[in-house]
Design a protein around this motif. Structure first.
Motif: not given
Length: 407
Positions: A125-130, A138-142, A235-238
């Motif tokens: 979240i902090f490194a990729h600001k997303t 994708h970054y932390s596992g499915y 493709k909307g909010t979280f």
């Protein structure tokens, strides 16, 4: 072998999955299974292992007599088809070695994995600001099949005779629950529901269980209707991204007509597209292909180059999301029948008056039901990131340990 060595190897077998490198996973799992190998197995466990070995042998002889697939593809298939056997043996070995402490150690492993996952999420979240669901996953596992089992162990600690102090129990529940939620995996949520219902005994048919299952289905239908009518955006909010994935659950793996030129329809229903392609190509191969598949090294031509979650570009798929389609491709209808037989042996209960063994019977029944669903959407035991084979092997070994102890 000393306790710490085997315990650390067991943890390593779970942690290595985080690297998403199947070659490394196969080496670590195989090495650990080999050095912890036992000389004796129960008849039921041998039956289960024999089913997966039979699927591999059918694929081997089918390729040997009817096809001539690339050698690299054949070697790759052997490693994938061996994975369920290695995973089950790993868990079985661990349970038999540590006996009454096996579930306590499994809980510790699960909590450790959950902490690692939560740290990876915060970093992402902090490194990729997303805050995008797809990017975070994708970054932390499915998903993680191991953690829902651990959550159930902690939740029903008394039923499984797991000794956890009350304060630590609530802390562990919070950590594991947070990790499971953050995967935002529909499969994990369904897995958790199935396992909880199983331990509560609601899959043992009686008036009460029918009422509970009926109410659960009704509640699910009402909830799905509300989500469907809210029309969440792709493709909307979280929250909308997750609800959109929930909305397409009944469609994406069962749709029979897909517009390949409509990227939205194609991507949302790619699992169904894979199944259609596989069935068509196998049945086009004639009676032999339908009965015993197309053998080791066989692939399905998707018809276009696709970018996978690993970032690789693939057109010829050796394994599909659907385990039944994969087995149909490799070993035909004969392989599917044997695969279903393996699930039956996993879910088959041990006759006993011991309450703890009865609870394990219920959990293994739930595991069999979940395995059927998981095989349809996520390759079951054959997924390269699968860890539930280790846990189910552990449950089978632990149940046998208790059964011998109370005879």
């Amino acid at each position: 072998m000393k306790f710490k060595t085997v315990y650390l190897l067991f943890i390593l077998c779970l942690v290595v999955l985080l690297f998403n490198n199947y070659e490394l996973t196969f080496v670590v799992w195989s090495f650990t299974a080999l050095i912890t190998l036992r000389t004796s197995f129960s008849k039921n466990f041998i039956y289960i292992i024999s089913c997966y070995l039979a699927i591999l042998l059918i694929s081997f002889f089918t390729e040997l007599f009817f096809y001539n697939n690339a050698i690299f593809n054949k070697i790759r298939d052997v490693t994938y088809l061996l994975k369920p056997i290695i995973g089950l043996v790993l868990g079985y070995n661990f349970a038999k070695k540590y006996g009454s402490n096996a579930l306590n150690y499994a809980v510790n492993c699960g909590v450790f994995l959950s902490v690692i996952h939560l740290i990876i999420i915060l970093y992402s979240i902090f490194a990729h600001k997303t805050l995008s669901v797809s990017e975070i996953r994708h970054y932390s596992g499915y998903f993680n099949d191991f953690e829902p089992y651990v959550f159930v162990f902690i939740l029903f600690a008394t039923k499984f005779n797991i000794d956890i102090p009350k304060k630590k129990r609530f802390l562990y529940l919070g950590i594991v629950a947070a990790s499971i939620f953050c995967y935002l995996s529909r499969t994990n949520f369904i897995q958790l529901l199935i396992l909880i219902l199983a331990v509560k005994g609601f899959f043992n048919l009686n008036v009460k269980s029918i009422k509970v299952i009926g109410f659960t289905i009704l509640l699910t239908l009402v909830g799905y209707t509300l989500i469907y009518n809210s029309n969440p955006k792709r493709k909307g909010t979280f929250t909308e991204e997750f609800l959109y994935k929930v909305k397409i659950i009944p469609i994406e793996t069962f749709k029979t007509k897909i517009n390949k030129e409509d990227w939205k329809d194609f991507n949302d229903n790619f699992r169904s597209f894979e199944n259609i392609k596989t069935v068509n190509q196998v049945f086009y191969g004639g009676t032999q292909a339908v009965i015993s598949g197309k053998g080791l090294g066989s692939t399905v031509d998707i018809g276009r180059v696709m970018v996978t979650n690993d970032g690789t570009k693939v057109r010829y798929y050796p394994f599909l999301h659907n385990a039944f389609s994969t087995i149909l491709l490799k070993s035909g209808l004969l392989g599917i029948i044997i695969y279903l037989l393996s699930i039956y042996f996993i879910a088959k209960k041990t006759i006993t008056n011991n309450i703890q063994i009865s609870n394990l019977n219920k959990l293994l029944l739930g595991s069999g039901i979940f395995l059927l669903m998981s095989s349809w959407v996520f390759m079951g035991f054959f997924l390269k990131l699968d860890s539930k084979s280790i846990l189910i092997g552990l449950l089978l070994g632990y149940r046998e340990y208790l059964h011998k102890k109370h005879i």
